[in-house]
Design an enzyme around this catalytic site. Structure first.
Site, PDB file in Angstrom:
ATOM      1  N   ASP A 114       0.861  -1.186   0.000  1.00  0.00           N
ATOM      2  CA  ASP A 114       0.000   0.000   0.000  1.00  0.00           C
ATOM      3  C   ASP A 114       0.897   1.236   0.000  1.00  0.00           C
ATOM      4  O   ASP A 114       2.110   1.130   0.229  1.00  0.00           O
ATOM      5  CB  ASP A 114      -0.937   0.014   1.210  1.00  0.00           C
ATOM      6  N   ASP A 141       4.582   1.176  -5.384  1.00  0.00           N
ATOM      7  CA  ASP A 141       3.769   0.797  -6.538  1.00  0.00           C
ATOM      8  C   ASP A 141       3.821  -0.722  -6.741  1.00  0.00           C
ATOM      9  O   ASP A 141       4.893  -1.288  -6.981  1.00  0.00           O
ATOM     10  CB  ASP A 141       4.309   1.523  -7.765  1.00  0.00           C
ATOM     11  N   ASP A 164      -9.697   0.847  -5.906  1.00  0.00           N
ATOM     12  CA  ASP A 164     -10.392   2.063  -6.319  1.00  0.00           C
ATOM     13  C   ASP A 164     -11.169   1.784  -7.599  1.00  0.00           C
ATOM     14  O   ASP A 164     -10.582   1.360  -8.599  1.00  0.00           O
ATOM     15  CB  ASP A 164      -9.369   3.179  -6.558  1.00  0.00           C
ATOM     16  N   ARG A 238     -14.892  -3.686   8.066  1.00  0.00           N
ATOM     17  CA  ARG A 238     -15.774  -2.606   8.498  1.00  0.00           C
ATOM     18  C   ARG A 238     -16.289  -1.819   7.290  1.00  0.00           C
ATOM     19  O   ARG A 238     -17.472  -1.478   7.211  1.00  0.00           O
ATOM     20  CB  ARG A 238     -15.002  -1.676   9.443  1.00  0.00           C
TER      21      ARG A 238
END
Length: 263
Positions: A114, A141, A164, A238
């Protein structure tokens, strides 16, 4: 005493001299620098506050469990994980699900990638608190990691959970799950290794299914050629729970790395 320590850590994070690295012994701001060509990125770095606990974990644990994706060396995963089979997780958020999967399956190493510094610190703190030894945190990356720093057939699996979705049509080219990425990932996966994707964005799920189904290096684990039930090893996060409360539908896709023709 702990309150004084946390206060000192927070002061150091908030008021470092201009130009001084945020974490001198922690993750680098741009580990690969300008060594590699410019391309469309599938991720958007997020800036948010690093808590004192996360900062403390980065300072204490990065040198032991963290690594920068600089593209300058090929990782020896056997040495890094003590011979465990290794799964690459791309985009782990705050790391709760990653830590849970590592705790549930200590016989598998997780190389978690990440660019979100608070999440990196949080995952390190969770791993330390639970006494986990099968998690390594990579900063940078994932494409450079796959292409430059992993050997062929190095991975026993790849996980991409809730990437994303880049919902605007003009941004679809930024989505990670594309034919070029799948070809690269397949080259680093052992035959039979599983690529596991999950998303709560319906149009992206449809694109994932189409692209994966059409790729010659992957085969669907589902006999009907569709989505898979959420496997028990993937925790309900969550974030996912909030989406389900809003009526979102989560799709899991599990595709196996096909055997090569020569095999």
């Amino acid at each position: 005493m702990s309150e004084i320590r946390e206060s000192a850590v927070e002061t150091a994070v908030s008021f470092r001299p201009k130009g001084e690295p945020r974490f001198p012994e922690g993750p680098a701001p741009d580990p690969a620098g300008s060594h590699f060509e410019r391309r469309i990125r599938s991720f958007q770095p997020r800036r948010s506050r690093v808590t004192p606990g996360q900062a403390d974990a980065l300072r204490r644990l990065w040198s032991r469990w963290g690594l920068d994706i600089d593209g300058q060396r090929v990782l020896d995963l056997g040495e890094l994980f003590g011979g465990l089979p290794v799964v690459l997780e791309i985009g782990f958020g705050m790391g709760e699900a990653t830590a849970q999967m590592a705790a549930d399956d200590p016989s598998t190493g997780i190389l978690a990638v990440d660019v979100h510094t608070p999440g990196q610190g949080n995952l390190l703190a969770l791993a330390d608190r639970a006494g986990l030894t099968n998690v390594r945190v990579a900063n940078g990356d994932a494409i450079i990691l796959l292409r430059e720093m992993l050997a062929p057939d190095a991975l026993d699996g790849v996980r991409v959970y809730f990437p994303d979705p880049w919902p605007k049509k003009r941004h679809h080219k930024r989505r990670l799950i594309q034919p070029e990425f799948l070809t690269l990932a397949a080259s680093r996966m052992k035959p039979g290794a599983v690529l596991h994707c999950a998303t709560d964005w319906e149009p992206y799920a449809e694109q994932m299914l189409d692209v994966l189904s059409a790729h010659p290096d992957f085969e669907n684990t589902q006999a009907d050629g569709g989505y898979a039930p959420r496997p028990a090893f993937r925790p309900l996060t969550r974030f996912e729970g909030q989406g389900l409360d809003k009526g979102h539908v989560v799709h899991d896709l599990l595709f196996r790395r096909a055997a090569r023709a020569a095999e």
